[in-house]
Write a protein that holds these residues in place. Structure first.
Motif, PDB file in Angstrom:
ATOM      1  N   PHE A   1       0.823  -1.209   0.000  1.00  0.00           N
ATOM      2  CA  PHE A   1       0.000   0.000   0.000  1.00  0.00           C
ATOM      3  C   PHE A   1       0.857   1.259   0.000  1.00  0.00           C
ATOM      4  CE2 PHE A   1      -2.060   3.414   2.433  1.00  0.00           C
ATOM      5  CZ  PHE A   1      -3.147   3.653   1.606  1.00  0.00           C
TER       6      PHE A   1
ATOM      7  N   CYS B   1       0.572   4.737  -2.356  1.00  0.00           N
ATOM      8  CA  CYS B   1      -0.315   5.649  -1.638  1.00  0.00           C
ATOM      9  C   CYS B   1      -0.275   7.072  -2.194  1.00  0.00           C
ATOM     10  CB  CYS B   1       0.022   5.641  -0.145  1.00  0.00           C
ATOM     11  SG  CYS B   1       1.679   6.226   0.240  1.00  0.00           S
TER      12      CYS B   1
ATOM     13  N   TYR C   1      -5.936  -1.888   3.849  1.00  0.00           N
ATOM     14  CA  TYR C   1      -5.360  -0.559   4.053  1.00  0.00           C
ATOM     15  C   TYR C   1      -5.936   0.441   3.059  1.00  0.00           C
ATOM     16  CZ  TYR C   1      -1.955  -2.391   7.371  1.00  0.00           C
ATOM     17  OH  TYR C   1      -1.368  -2.957   8.473  1.00  0.00           O
ATOM     18  N   LEU C   2      -6.236  -0.015   1.844  1.00  0.00           N
ATOM     19  CA  LEU C   2      -6.873   0.874   0.873  1.00  0.00           C
ATOM     20  C   LEU C   2      -8.252   1.304   1.364  1.00  0.00           C
ATOM     21  CD1 LEU C   2      -7.127   2.294  -1.830  1.00  0.00           C
ATOM     22  CD2 LEU C   2      -7.779   0.116  -2.871  1.00  0.00           C
TER      23      LEU C   2
ATOM     24  N   TYR D   1      -7.783   3.851   4.026  1.00  0.00           N
ATOM     25  CA  TYR D   1      -7.443   5.130   3.409  1.00  0.00           C
ATOM     26  C   TYR D   1      -8.691   5.796   2.834  1.00  0.00           C
ATOM     27  CZ  TYR D   1      -5.366   8.500   0.196  1.00  0.00           C
ATOM     28  OH  TYR D   1      -5.043   9.656  -0.472  1.00  0.00           O
TER      29      TYR D   1
END
Length: 703
Positions: free
Chosen positions: A572, A576, A642-643, A646
């Motif tokens: 990630f 990012c 994690y995406l 985010y």
């Protein structure tokens, strides 16, 4: 100031010169341009108007975006970068022009509407070039139609009434809601989006607002008051150059909205109707005046609001080249240097992981393999420790659902292949990201055509696991992800239909998606599965024991929760920064066109996932844990989690969504994107770990 050699276009210093510049001349020019830019900005020169100085400032700000090429950067124009192969169109004086109306959208809500869903004048009955909609445009709600404004080349038009509309009840409340949620109307002329610009504030923004809200401190009322923009002042700039072309080329399309309470007698209005506040002889100019604002509220006794829509057109000659007309639209967008920094950041992660893998492969593994191969006696062999100890179990099929693992890996490979080929098409100029819906259409079509990749990878992996239900494996590979996504999309489409959103697709579009899936994707999956089942089973260097080895208690650093949590951070992290630009393009209506950078980031993401999976797998095998299949998948697939995190941060910090449905739309689409992202990363992790295990155990002598 002394004239200096310049590159091309409108420049801050000197005049255009075709001579090539030496390195020292380029440095001198760069310093002079930077100093001149600062000087002009201190003097208050704006960057958005059509003056020569403003064009020079834009050219300087966008200099890095106007270069094409990989190694030798060549000067170019944004028109050739954004619209490769598109040539300018010349119009003779007096020719009719059509303004097209697109979506009415807002950053505060992801629920756009069509222009004619609003209580505006009806669509004119005129002949126009119908814009063919692709599948992506239909899914995104783009349906351009001619707006109720009549333009003729180089013919100014004063205030012209269009129609009279009565607002009351639900329509009035809905218009107040649209104003409160900051909806903007998008119009286009000659492929140029309408632009609002201010020299004083040095800003330019696409579209014009439906209206504006005034607080009680401004109006003196007890609550906020809402006003409607019902008069539009269009300014169209054009260029004529009889020496090079005939006719006029459109170089700018601006609008200045005005809220005006016209004095209307009667219940119907035409273009020739005389209005005292509009087109009567001696009528004052239509300007924004607090005393004549058109308020969106009922009368004293509850009567409806009468809205007279009007417009005026002014043509201005300009020296701005047609190739530079897109410059003002990208003022304020991030520089390409930030994309370079993103790639450097990702490359640093890859170099770090490459160093770790080099240490494992060259130093540790070579030492281990040399030591293992020197073991001669049975007593020495019995004292084996580390990763060689599990050679009889390392290629044991996963205990939990080999079917699900093979389907997930095959689907992830299909997603990666489709995205990779889409980026290749964009770099080869086969795909224009500025054309509405073309990018989404290309990705969907390539995903369908890559169905054979999913079937082949899934079938070969499933065959290696000695599973027998190959028919179910093929069906699940063809149905699992597309079927779940289509079901989610249909449920969301029901809510969008109730809200009247432009993104609510028709039944025929859903049928087309279903046909594309069943008639193209599924047969290609079956073909790939057939080829995968016909291929030889993967040859591995060790035999699998009949009884599985007992896994000892694992150290904390190879515990599944730890590895899954840490494994997704680096994949990630490698994307990012670029992800921030993509999210802004998706949800904040910004322009994204640097597909070359995106392809590099995709390759870096694949390398990062592979290296993370290899390092994690090696540490796990050293702890005598042979259950690496699912762990290698989740170690990288956690990047999708994690995406999603985010996306939640982006929702809370960058977006200001109003209402439940916009939040549901955003979270639904971001969840779908996160699932696809996680499947791609997980597939890379499994395939890389499998290759790594075959490599290291093939280098060891095993009795």
């Amino acid at each position: 100031m002394t004239a200096l050699p310049t590159r091309s276009g409108s420049t801050l210093v000197g005049k255009k010169s075709g001579a090539k510049l030496s390195r020292s001349a380029k440095k001198t020019l760069a310093k002079a341009e930077a100093a001149r830019y600062i000087e002009l900005r201190k003097q208050g020169v704006d960057e958005v108007s059509n003056t020569e100085e403003a064009a020079a400032l834009r050219n300087y700000r966008l200099r890095s975006k106007k270069r094409k090429g990989l190694l030798r950067k060549k000067e170019s124009s944004l028109a050739s970068v954004l619209f490769p192969g598109v040539s300018p169109q010349e119009y003779p004086t007096g020719e009719d022009l059509v303004i097209y109306a697109d979506l009415v959208e807002s950053r505060k809500t992801q629920v756009p509407f069509e222009f004619y869903d609003l209580p505006v004048c009806p669509q004119p009955s005129l002949k126009f070039k119908r814009v063919r909609k692709n599948l992506g445009a239909r899914l995104q709600g783009h349906d351009v139609k001619p707006a109720p404004f009549q333009l003729k080349i180089k013919q100014n038009k004063g205030c012209t009434p269009i129609c009279l509309v009565t607002l009351g009840g639900k329509k009035l409340r809905w218009m107040r809601k649209l104003v409160e949620r900051q909806y903007r109307v998008q119009l286009t002329l000659d492929q140029l989006p309408v632009l609002m610009r201010s020299k004083e504030l040095n800003y330019a923004v696409r579209g014009y607002p439906v209206g504006f809200k005034a607080p009680p401190s401004y109006t003196g009322l007890k609550s906020d008051e809402f006003y409607l923009y019902n008069h539009l002042r269009f300014t169209v700039t054009y260029r004529e150059d009889a020496a090079n072309f005939e006719g006029a080329r459109i170089t700018g399309f601006d609008v200045h909205p005005v809220s005006m309470q016209h004095q209307v007698d009667g219940d119907s209005v035409t273009a020739t109707t005389k209005i005292s506040t509009c087109n009567e002889p001696g009528a004052a100019d239509v300007v924004n005046n607090p005393n004549t604002y058109l308020a969106l509220r009922t009368g004293p006794s509850g009567e409806s609001v009468k809205v007279l829509y009007s417009y005026e057109v002014q043509w201005q000659s300009s020296d701005l080249p047609w190739a530079d007309r897109w410059d003002v639209y990208l003022i304020g967008s991030p520089d390409d240097d930030i994309h370079y920094f993103a790639i450097v950041n990702s490359l640093m992660i890859v170099l770090f992981l490459t160093g770790a893998i080099a240490t494992i492969m060259i130093r540790t593994l070579r030492k281990d393999i040399a030591g293992y191969n020197e073991l001669q006696t049975l007593e020495e062999a019995q004292e084996e420790t580390g990763w060689k100890l599990v050679h009889g179990d390392v290629f044991r099929p996963p205990q939990f659902s080999p079917m699900l693992l093979s389907v997930s890996v095959g689907t992830g490979a299909q997603i990666g292949a489709a995205f990779f080929f889409a980026m290749i098409c964009a770099i080869l100029k086969l795909l224009n990201p500025m054309n509405k819906g073309q990018t989404l259409t290309t990705i969907l079509v390539l995903y369908v055509l890559c169905g054979s990749v999913a079937g082949y990878v899934s079938a070969r992996l499933y065959k290696f696991c000695d599973a027998k239900a190959w028919k179910l494996n093929t069906i699940y590979t063809a149905v699992a992800l597309p079927g779940s996504m289509v079901c989610i999309f249909i449920v969301l489409n029901v809510f969008l239909s109730f809200a009247g959103a432009a993104t609510a697709v028709s039944f025929l579009t859903i049928v087309a998606l279903f046909a594309l899936w069943m008639c193209v994707s599924a047969p290609l999956v079956f073909l790939g599965s057939y080829m995968g089942l016909r291929a030889e089973k993967f040859d591995v260097p060790t035999k699998t024991n009949q009884i599985a080895r007992v896994v000892p208690e694992l150290p904390w650093h190879v515990h599944p929760l730890v590895t899954i949590t840490l494994g997704g951070i680096l994949p990630f992290g490698s994307v990012c920064i670029e992800l921030a630009f993509i999210m802004s393009a998706l949800w904040l209506h910004q322009i994204y066109y640097v597909m070359g950078f995106l392809l590099v980031v995709l390759l870096i993401l694949g390398a990062t996932c592979a290296e993370v999976a290899i390092v994690m797998c090696y540490l796990q095998l050293c702890s005598e844990d042979h259950r690496w299949w699912w762990k290698s998948f989740w170690n990288c697939a956690s990047a999708g989690g994690y995406l999603l995190l985010y996306a939640l941060w982006f929702l809370s910090s960058r977006l200001d969504l109003v209402g439940v449905l916009p939040v549901v739309v955003y979270l639904t689409y971001m969840s779908m994107i996160s699932i696809c992202f996680g499947l791609f990363c997980g597939a890379i992790g499994v395939l890389a770990s499998f290759w790594f295990n075959k490599t290291i155990y093939g280098a060891v002598k095993v009795d």
